[in-house]
Design a protein around this motif. Structure first.
Motif, PDB file in Angstrom:
ATOM      1  N   THR A   1       1.002  -1.141  -0.053  1.00 13.95           N
ATOM      2  CA  THR A   1       0.099   0.064  -0.050  1.00 13.95           C
ATOM      3  C   THR A   1       0.903   1.160  -0.013  1.00 13.95           C
ATOM      4  O   THR A   1       0.706   2.140  -0.858  1.00 13.95           O
ATOM      5  CB  THR A   1      -0.852  -0.046   1.066  1.00 13.95           C
TER       6      THR A   1
ATOM      7  N   ARG B   1      -4.616  -0.221  -2.792  1.00 15.21           N
ATOM      8  CA  ARG B   1      -5.284   0.930  -2.124  1.00 15.21           C
ATOM      9  C   ARG B   1      -6.225   0.389  -0.742  1.00 15.21           C
ATOM     10  O   ARG B   1      -6.627  -0.717  -0.840  1.00 15.21           O
ATOM     11  CB  ARG B   1      -6.326   1.410  -3.300  1.00 15.21           C
TER      12      ARG B   1
ATOM     13  N   ASP C   1     -12.464   9.356  -0.320  1.00 15.95           N
ATOM     14  CA  ASP C   1     -13.123   7.951  -0.526  1.00 15.95           C
ATOM     15  C   ASP C   1     -14.635   7.941   0.023  1.00 15.95           C
ATOM     16  O   ASP C   1     -14.673   8.295   1.137  1.00 15.95           O
ATOM     17  CB  ASP C   1     -12.148   6.945   0.453  1.00 15.95           C
TER      18      ASP C   1
ATOM     19  N   THR D   1      -5.982   0.778  -8.087  1.00 19.40           N
ATOM     20  CA  THR D   1      -5.440   1.875  -7.264  1.00 19.40           C
ATOM     21  C   THR D   1      -5.887   3.117  -8.015  1.00 19.40           C
ATOM     22  O   THR D   1      -5.636   4.120  -7.590  1.00 19.40           O
ATOM     23  CB  THR D   1      -4.095   1.934  -7.090  1.00 19.40           C
TER      24      THR D   1
END
Length: 136
Positions: free
Chosen positions: A66, A72, A127, A87
């Motif tokens: 990561t 991700r 996100d 990603t």
């Protein structure tokens, strides 16, 4: 992500030494296209593939991948984290009663009116995890 580039080369390209365990875990992770796995999921797959690796090593490797940009991290709850082999910028659905994560297809999430970042900071990414549950 790692479709045509050999795993060892890809690891070297991001500054990671291609140890036997890293290579084995990367091959398990990236050989099935884009997917979302917890450390426990990857460890179970490694055990099935007869890769001798501890759960702690799986966690460490996932965190290294990561940090290197190969994965991700998708945090869905305080202690529940998945690792996404895709990603690219995208968002996720999380099915609570199945502990399953999958991509929201297409550009269906619009983010607007974000607050300004605090002084000295910048927004890197937003996100979105849309939580789902099976109808009862």
């Amino acid at each position: 992500m790692m479709t045509k580039i050999p795993v060892r080369t890809r690891l070297r390209d991001v500054g990671l030494r291609p140890t036997r365990q890293r290579v084995a875990l990367a091959e398990i992770l990236f050989s099935h296209g884009h997917r979302h796995l917890s450390a426990e999921d990857l460890h179970a797959e490694a055990v099935t593939a007869k890769v001798p690796v501890s759960l702690a090593t799986v966690y460490n490797t996932l965190n290294q991948f990561t940090e290197a940009g190969l994965l991700r991290e998708v945090a869905v709850e305080g202690t529940r984290t998945y690792f996404d082999t895709n990603t690219d910028d995208h968002h996720h659905f999380y099915v609570e009663d199945e502990n399953r994560v999958f991509d929201i297809p297409g550009p269906h999430v619009e983010i607007g009116d974000l607050p300004p970042a605090p002084e000295g900071m910048e927004i890197v990414r937003v996100d979105v995890v849309v939580r789902l549950r099976n109808k009862r």
